[in-house]
Design a protein around this motif. Structure first.
Motif, mmCIF file in Angstrom:
data_model
loop_
_atom_site.group_PDB
_atom_site.id
_atom_site.type_symbol
_atom_site.label_atom_id
_atom_site.label_comp_id
_atom_site.label_asym_id
_atom_site.label_seq_id
_atom_site.Cartn_x
_atom_site.Cartn_y
_atom_site.Cartn_z
ATOM 1 N N HIS A 71 49.501 51.605 16.658
ATOM 2 C CA HIS A 71 49.221 51.616 17.805
ATOM 3 C C HIS A 71 49.481 52.887 18.798
ATOM 4 O O HIS A 71 50.425 53.473 18.251
ATOM 5 C CB HIS A 71 49.815 50.316 18.923
ATOM 6 C CG HIS A 71 48.997 48.942 18.438
ATOM 7 N ND1 HIS A 71 49.370 47.897 19.179
ATOM 8 C CD2 HIS A 71 48.213 48.585 17.572
ATOM 9 C CE1 HIS A 71 48.349 46.825 19.028
ATOM 10 N NE2 HIS A 71 47.795 47.357 17.900
ATOM 11 N N MET A 82 48.148 49.652 25.440
ATOM 12 C CA MET A 82 47.992 50.063 23.907
ATOM 13 C C MET A 82 46.984 49.551 23.218
ATOM 14 O O MET A 82 46.245 48.675 23.377
ATOM 15 C CB MET A 82 49.267 49.352 23.198
ATOM 16 C CG MET A 82 49.333 47.971 23.073
ATOM 17 S SD MET A 82 51.020 47.549 22.446
ATOM 18 C CE MET A 82 51.080 45.654 22.408
ATOM 19 N N HIS A 104 53.463 53.266 17.825
ATOM 20 C CA HIS A 104 54.421 52.250 17.227
ATOM 21 C C HIS A 104 53.623 51.455 16.018
ATOM 22 O O HIS A 104 52.372 51.668 16.102
ATOM 23 C CB HIS A 104 54.961 51.434 18.045
ATOM 24 C CG HIS A 104 53.959 50.682 18.865
ATOM 25 N ND1 HIS A 104 53.340 51.202 20.055
ATOM 26 C CD2 HIS A 104 53.381 49.619 18.876
ATOM 27 C CE1 HIS A 104 52.481 50.336 20.938
ATOM 28 N NE2 HIS A 104 52.572 49.401 19.890
ATOM 29 N N MET A 106 52.560 47.864 15.082
ATOM 30 C CA MET A 106 52.547 46.406 15.683
ATOM 31 C C MET A 106 52.438 45.520 14.498
ATOM 32 O O MET A 106 51.393 45.430 14.028
ATOM 33 C CB MET A 106 51.346 46.428 16.536
ATOM 34 C CG MET A 106 51.326 45.545 17.504
ATOM 35 S SD MET A 106 52.178 46.025 18.960
ATOM 36 C CE MET A 106 52.858 44.803 19.727
HETATM 37 CU CU LIG Z 1 51.179 47.670 20.078
#
Ligand SMILES: [Cu+2]
Length: 142
Positions: A71, A82, A104, A106
């Protein structure tokens, strides 16, 4: 050597380099913030590419989660949102940082529960189908 031995031998020759191929990616401080059971989790890590070609990460999976996505966060009309990244490129000789408030991993649909110190195994998949194994350590948020 008979036909089936030859087949097995050929298979081994092909399989070994695949399995043992060293990833040019190095993962520094891979971690995941402790979350209440059943919640979607996140993964953070600094990815260094020691190779001489760019690596485009296009997918990820984990036996410990139903679904893993890469993400990115962006500001949209003053609201942080996001969305899934189709491709995360780690240029040759460079690094990409996945960190809170930014890009990041997820981690959706956990298949179990996680406590401080537990590990999460993730496979990052590149555009050539290469798999890069990263182990996140679960710990409380800093
Ligand atoms: Cu995310």
């Amino acid at each position: 050597m008979n036909r089936s031995q030859l087949l097995a031998f050929t298979f081994l020759l092909c399989a070994i380099p695949m399995a043992m191929a060293d990833s040019p990616l190095e993962f520094v401080d891979p971690w995941s913030p402790l979350a209440p059971p059943g919640r979607t989790m996140a993964g953070f890590v600094t990815i260094l590419n020691h190779g001489d070609t760019d690596i485009a990460l296009v997918d990820a999976d984990s036996a410990q989660f139903g679904r893993v996505e890469i993400h990115t966060m962006s500001m949209d009309d003053g609201v942080m949102r996001m969305r899934r990244l189709e491709e995360l490129t780690v240029a040759a000789g460079r690094k990409v940082i996945l960190q809170p408030g930014g890009r990041h991993l997820m981690l959706f649909e956990p298949t179990g529960t996680f406590e401080d110190g537990d590990t999460i195994n993730i496979e990052l998949i590149d555009s050539d189908g290469g798999r890069h194994h990263v182990v996140l350590r679960v710990r409380p948020r800093d």
